[in-house]
Enzyme design. Structure first.
Site, PDB file in Angstrom:
ATOM      1  CG  HIS A  27      -1.915  -1.067   1.282  1.00  0.00           C
ATOM      2  ND1 HIS A  27      -2.170  -1.765   2.439  1.00  0.00           N
ATOM      3  CD2 HIS A  27      -2.732  -1.592   0.337  1.00  0.00           C
ATOM      4  CE1 HIS A  27      -3.106  -2.667   2.206  1.00  0.00           C
ATOM      5  NE2 HIS A  27      -3.456  -2.587   0.940  1.00  0.00           N
ATOM      6  CE  LYS A  51     -13.643  -5.584   1.958  1.00  0.00           C
ATOM      7  NZ  LYS A  51     -12.402  -5.360   1.237  1.00  0.00           N
ATOM      8  NE  ARG A 101      -2.891  -8.579  -3.896  1.00  0.00           N
ATOM      9  CZ  ARG A 101      -3.605  -8.873  -2.839  1.00  0.00           C
ATOM     10  NH1 ARG A 101      -3.047  -8.882  -1.658  1.00  0.00           N
ATOM     11  NH2 ARG A 101      -4.867  -9.181  -2.939  1.00  0.00           N
ATOM     12  CB  SER A 137      -4.636  -6.405   4.590  1.00  0.00           C
ATOM     13  OG  SER A 137      -4.168  -5.154   4.154  1.00  0.00           O
TER      14      SER A 137
END
Length: 145
Positions: A27, A51, A101, A137
Site C-alpha cells: 500500500h 469486512k 497483484r 493485509s
C-alpha cells in the site's frame, strides 16, 4: 513537486481507497508512486463493518497518516463511510487508484472500474511491484495473530 501544465495528471486529485487493515508495504509503495503522478492523493480508509476490521476506520486512518513521511505533503488520509465515487465528487477527485497483484485482481478491479467510469470517475490500475505482490493485509493479519 511542481504541478505540470493544464491537463497534466499532476494537476489532478486522486483517491486510493481500501480497508487497509493493516496498511502494508505494498500500500505504502503504491501511495508513494501515486503521489509522484498526481497533485494530491487521498488515502481513503473504508469504513465497512461487513469486512470486520480489527480497528475503526478513524484509528486506521490515524495510524496510516502517522506512518507516512512528513514530506509527503500532497498525501492526505481520511476515513469514509460511503461510495468512493461520492467522496471523489465531494472533494474534486477525478481518479480512483487501485493496486493489482495478479490476474484475479485485474478481473475484479476491471469490473469496479467499469462501474466507476459510468458514474463519472476514471480508475487507474497500478500493478504491484513484483517483490511486494505476495503481501496482502489478510496474510499480514494471519502472521501477527
Amino acid at each position: 513537486m511542481f504541478p505540470g501544465p493544464v491537463g497534466d495528471p499532476r494537476n489532478s486529485r486522486a483517491v486510493y481507497p481500501g480497508t487497509f487493515d493493516p496498511f502494508t508495504a505494498g500500500h505504502r509503495d503504491l501511495v508513494d508512486r501515486a503521489r509522484r503522478l498526481f497533485e494530491h492523493v487521498t488515502v481513503l480508509v473504508a469504513v465497512n463493518d461487513e469486512k470486520r476490521p480489527t480497528r475503526s476506520g478513524v484509528h486506521r486512518a490515524a495510524d496510516i497518516r502517522a506512518g507516512l513521511p512528513r514530506e509527503w505533503e500532497n498525501v492526505a488520509v481520511a476515513a469514509w463511510n460511503g461510495l468512493t465515487v461520492a467522496y471523489c465528487r465531494q472533494h474534486g477527485a477525478g481518479v480512483i487508484i487501485r493496486g493489482v497483484r495478479n490476474t484475479g485482481d485485474v478481473v475484479r478491479e476491471n469490473q469496479l472500474a467499469a462501474m466507476n467510469e459510468t458514474l463519472g470517475v476514471t480508475t487507474l490500475l497500478m500493478p504491484t511491484r513484483p517483490e511486494l505482490a505476495t503481501i496482502s493485509s489478510t496474510i499480514v493479519r494471519a502472521t501477527v495473530a
